[in-house]
Scaffold this motif. Sequence first.
Motif, PDB file in Angstrom:
ATOM      1  N   ILE A  48       4.229  -2.234   0.718  1.00 22.49           N
ATOM      2  CA  ILE A  48       5.619  -2.317   1.235  1.00 22.49           C
ATOM      3  C   ILE A  48       5.748  -1.685   2.701  1.00 22.49           C
ATOM      4  CG2 ILE A  48       7.719  -0.794   0.944  1.00 22.49           C
ATOM      5  CD1 ILE A  48       7.280  -1.002  -2.184  1.00 22.49           C
ATOM      6  N   LEU A  49       4.990  -0.582   2.914  1.00 27.06           N
ATOM      7  CA  LEU A  49       4.819   0.120   4.007  1.00 27.06           C
ATOM      8  C   LEU A  49       4.148  -0.934   5.272  1.00 27.06           C
ATOM      9  CD1 LEU A  49       4.186   3.758   3.225  1.00 27.06           C
ATOM     10  CD2 LEU A  49       6.069   2.878   4.133  1.00 27.06           C
ATOM     11  N   VAL A  50       3.273  -1.828   4.755  1.00 32.10           N
ATOM     12  CA  VAL A  50       2.893  -2.948   5.827  1.00 32.10           C
ATOM     13  C   VAL A  50       3.933  -3.830   6.058  1.00 32.10           C
ATOM     14  CG1 VAL A  50       1.237  -4.784   5.829  1.00 32.10           C
ATOM     15  CG2 VAL A  50       0.404  -2.604   5.066  1.00 32.10           C
ATOM     16  N   GLU A  51       4.846  -4.145   4.943  1.00 28.19           N
ATOM     17  CA  GLU A  51       5.897  -5.117   5.147  1.00 28.19           C
ATOM     18  C   GLU A  51       7.057  -4.461   5.943  1.00 28.19           C
ATOM     19  OE1 GLU A  51       6.986  -6.070   1.156  1.00 28.19           O
ATOM     20  OE2 GLU A  51       5.245  -7.259   0.714  1.00 28.19           O
ATOM     21  N   LYS A  52       7.279  -3.226   5.953  1.00 26.64           N
ATOM     22  CA  LYS A  52       8.111  -2.640   6.738  1.00 26.64           C
ATOM     23  C   LYS A  52       7.752  -2.214   8.342  1.00 26.64           C
ATOM     24  CE  LYS A  52      11.208  -0.318   3.412  1.00 26.64           C
ATOM     25  NZ  LYS A  52      11.660   0.934   3.338  1.00 26.64           N
ATOM     26  N   GLY A  53       6.284  -2.588   8.474  1.00 23.84           N
ATOM     27  CA  GLY A  53       6.042  -2.415   9.851  1.00 23.84           C
ATOM     28  C   GLY A  53       5.375  -0.979  10.135  1.00 23.84           C
ATOM     29  N   TYR A  54       5.211  -0.065   9.172  1.00 26.29           N
ATOM     30  CA  TYR A  54       4.630   1.157   9.471  1.00 26.29           C
ATOM     31  C   TYR A  54       2.923   1.174   9.490  1.00 26.29           C
ATOM     32  CZ  TYR A  54       9.208   3.156   8.963  1.00 26.29           C
ATOM     33  OH  TYR A  54      10.557   3.923   9.417  1.00 26.29           O
ATOM     34  N   LEU A  55       2.510   0.587   8.683  1.00 26.62           N
ATOM     35  CA  LEU A  55       0.955   0.295   8.763  1.00 26.62           C
ATOM     36  C   LEU A  55       0.567  -1.249   8.956  1.00 26.62           C
ATOM     37  CD1 LEU A  55       0.638   2.097   5.228  1.00 26.62           C
ATOM     38  CD2 LEU A  55       0.449   3.144   7.464  1.00 26.62           C
ATOM     39  N   LYS A  56      -0.821  -1.197   9.334  1.00 27.83           N
ATOM     40  CA  LYS A  56      -1.561  -2.598   9.466  1.00 27.83           C
ATOM     41  C   LYS A  56      -2.656  -2.430   8.812  1.00 27.83           C
ATOM     42  CE  LYS A  56      -4.101  -1.609  13.713  1.00 27.83           C
ATOM     43  NZ  LYS A  56      -4.526  -2.065  15.030  1.00 27.83           N
ATOM     44  N   THR A  57      -3.068  -3.756   8.407  1.00 23.89           N
ATOM     45  CA  THR A  57      -4.396  -3.504   7.635  1.00 23.89           C
ATOM     46  C   THR A  57      -5.582  -4.458   8.201  1.00 23.89           C
ATOM     47  OG1 THR A  57      -3.742  -5.711   6.303  1.00 23.89           O
ATOM     48  CG2 THR A  57      -3.370  -3.757   5.336  1.00 23.89           C
ATOM     49  N   GLU A  58      -6.770  -4.037   7.938  1.00 25.09           N
ATOM     50  CA  GLU A  58      -7.888  -4.799   8.621  1.00 25.09           C
ATOM     51  C   GLU A  58      -8.865  -4.944   7.483  1.00 25.09           C
ATOM     52  OE1 GLU A  58      -9.917  -3.118  12.009  1.00 25.09           O
ATOM     53  OE2 GLU A  58      -7.811  -2.095  12.408  1.00 25.09           O
ATOM     54  N   LYS A  59      -9.086  -6.158   6.915  1.00 22.02           N
ATOM     55  CA  LYS A  59     -10.041  -6.613   5.866  1.00 22.02           C
ATOM     56  C   LYS A  59     -11.589  -6.029   6.048  1.00 22.02           C
ATOM     57  CE  LYS A  59     -10.600  -9.354   2.165  1.00 22.02           C
ATOM     58  NZ  LYS A  59     -10.011  -9.568   0.847  1.00 22.02           N
ATOM     59  N   GLU A  60     -12.099  -5.398   5.737  1.00 24.79           N
ATOM     60  CA  GLU A  60     -13.627  -4.786   5.757  1.00 24.79           C
ATOM     61  C   GLU A  60     -14.247  -4.993   4.581  1.00 24.79           C
ATOM     62  OE1 GLU A  60     -13.968  -1.007   7.096  1.00 24.79           O
ATOM     63  OE2 GLU A  60     -13.059  -1.450   8.982  1.00 24.79           O
ATOM     64  N   GLY A  61     -14.837  -6.411   4.288  1.00 25.09           N
ATOM     65  CA  GLY A  61     -15.539  -6.722   3.081  1.00 25.09           C
ATOM     66  C   GLY A  61     -14.421  -7.122   2.126  1.00 25.09           C
ATOM     67  N   ARG A  62     -14.798  -6.394   0.971  1.00 28.92           N
ATOM     68  CA  ARG A  62     -13.502  -6.352  -0.111  1.00 28.92           C
ATOM     69  C   ARG A  62     -12.564  -5.658  -0.097  1.00 28.92           C
ATOM     70  NH1 ARG A  62     -17.342  -6.469  -5.282  1.00 28.92           N
ATOM     71  NH2 ARG A  62     -15.402  -5.596  -6.069  1.00 28.92           N
ATOM     72  N   ILE A  63     -12.383  -4.542   0.818  1.00 33.52           N
ATOM     73  CA  ILE A  63     -11.590  -3.533   0.839  1.00 33.52           C
ATOM     74  C   ILE A  63     -10.732  -3.518   2.138  1.00 33.52           C
ATOM     75  CG2 ILE A  63     -12.505  -2.085  -0.904  1.00 33.52           C
ATOM     76  CD1 ILE A  63     -13.109  -0.328   1.661  1.00 33.52           C
ATOM     77  N   PHE A  64      -9.498  -3.132   2.210  1.00 37.05           N
ATOM     78  CA  PHE A  64      -8.664  -3.153   3.401  1.00 37.05           C
ATOM     79  C   PHE A  64      -8.446  -1.522   3.735  1.00 37.05           C
ATOM     80  CE2 PHE A  64      -6.511  -6.473   1.134  1.00 37.05           C
ATOM     81  CZ  PHE A  64      -6.313  -7.293   2.094  1.00 37.05           C
ATOM     82  N   TYR A  66      -6.350   0.702   6.362  1.00 31.33           N
ATOM     83  CA  TYR A  66      -5.039   0.769   6.872  1.00 31.33           C
ATOM     84  C   TYR A  66      -4.787   1.872   8.009  1.00 31.33           C
ATOM     85  CZ  TYR A  66      -4.028  -0.882   2.369  1.00 31.33           C
ATOM     86  OH  TYR A  66      -3.730  -1.975   1.248  1.00 31.33           O
ATOM     87  N   SER A  67      -4.104   1.345   9.075  1.00 30.13           N
ATOM     88  CA  SER A  67      -3.901   2.207  10.174  1.00 30.13           C
ATOM     89  C   SER A  67      -2.435   2.241  10.370  1.00 30.13           C
ATOM     90  CB  SER A  67      -4.462   1.518  11.374  1.00 30.13           C
ATOM     91  OG  SER A  67      -5.913   1.206  11.438  1.00 30.13           O
ATOM     92  N   VAL A  68      -2.029   3.373  11.055  1.00 32.06           N
ATOM     93  CA  VAL A  68      -0.515   3.717  11.192  1.00 32.06           C
ATOM     94  C   VAL A  68      -0.034   3.082  12.610  1.00 32.06           C
ATOM     95  CG1 VAL A  68       1.016   5.739  11.913  1.00 32.06           C
ATOM     96  CG2 VAL A  68      -0.767   6.024  10.148  1.00 32.06           C
ATOM     97  N   LEU A  69       0.931   2.460  12.441  1.00 37.85           N
ATOM     98  CA  LEU A  69       1.621   1.478  13.586  1.00 37.85           C
ATOM     99  C   LEU A  69       2.801   2.286  14.125  1.00 37.85           C
ATOM    100  CD1 LEU A  69       1.874  -2.107  12.406  1.00 37.85           C
ATOM    101  CD2 LEU A  69       0.215  -1.056  14.056  1.00 37.85           C
ATOM    102  N   VAL A  70       3.651   3.175  13.385  1.00 37.82           N
ATOM    103  CA  VAL A  70       4.681   3.784  13.972  1.00 37.82           C
ATOM    104  C   VAL A  70       4.340   5.445  13.959  1.00 37.82           C
ATOM    105  CG1 VAL A  70       7.070   4.616  13.415  1.00 37.82           C
ATOM    106  CG2 VAL A  70       6.170   2.357  12.932  1.00 37.82           C
ATOM    107  N   PRO A  71       4.193   5.781  15.130  1.00 42.41           N
ATOM    108  CA  PRO A  71       4.030   7.221  15.339  1.00 42.41           C
ATOM    109  C   PRO A  71       4.909   8.141  14.560  1.00 42.41           C
ATOM    110  CG  PRO A  71       3.640   6.150  17.378  1.00 42.41           C
ATOM    111  CD  PRO A  71       4.196   5.288  16.382  1.00 42.41           C
ATOM    112  N   VAL A  72       4.668   9.311  14.069  1.00 40.10           N
ATOM    113  CA  VAL A  72       5.581  10.382  13.623  1.00 40.10           C
ATOM    114  C   VAL A  72       6.765  10.627  14.641  1.00 40.10           C
ATOM    115  CG1 VAL A  72       4.231  12.395  14.394  1.00 40.10           C
ATOM    116  CG2 VAL A  72       5.920  12.476  12.186  1.00 40.10           C
ATOM    117  N   GLU A  73       6.335  10.708  15.828  1.00 42.31           N
ATOM    118  CA  GLU A  73       7.326  10.878  17.073  1.00 42.31           C
ATOM    119  C   GLU A  73       8.351   9.963  17.064  1.00 42.31           C
ATOM    120  OE1 GLU A  73       4.064  10.942  17.692  1.00 42.31           O
ATOM    121  OE2 GLU A  73       3.588  12.841  17.666  1.00 42.31           O
TER     122      GLU A  73
END
Length: 155
Positions: A48-64, A66-73
């Motif tokens: 859900i948070l990926v869909e809302k644009g708060y997180l992004k994913t990078e596939k590494e082998g069989r797992i993802f 996650y990185s934060v896209l929207v800073p807390v500020e």
Amino acid sequence: MKINHLTSAEENLMRLFWKLHSFYLKDVMEQHSDPKPHQNTVSTYLKILVEKGYLKTEKEGRIFRYSVLVPVEDYRNFLLKEISENFFDNSGKEIIAFLLRENLVVKEDLNEYFDHDLDLKAPKMKAPRLEIADEILNPKKDKKAKDKKKKKKKD
């Protein structure tokens, strides 16, 4: 970038994600306080948070990863602007009055932001303007009705 509202549960998870910055699902499970949610629940929130644009994913082998896209500020600024618009008529003065009234800020806290001492007075509460109540309690007499009464008296 458009920021969307978060539910309470999403916000709680984002607080953890803002600390981690970049993470795997297993990191979330390890860092989450007890009682730990089920892994499928966390996975659903991540999606859900990926869909809302708060997180992004990078596939590494069989797992993802996650990185934060929207800073807390940015999220904090978004929330404060929403509160300002919806509850304080976009008035910084009203916000400061509220903070002082609720003892969330004291005069000394504000002095560090200004070059001179502030002479703060107790905030005045504006009485709400109740136009409908005024009309009901103090009805305005119709001017035409007055003119008709005057004409009748003359006759």
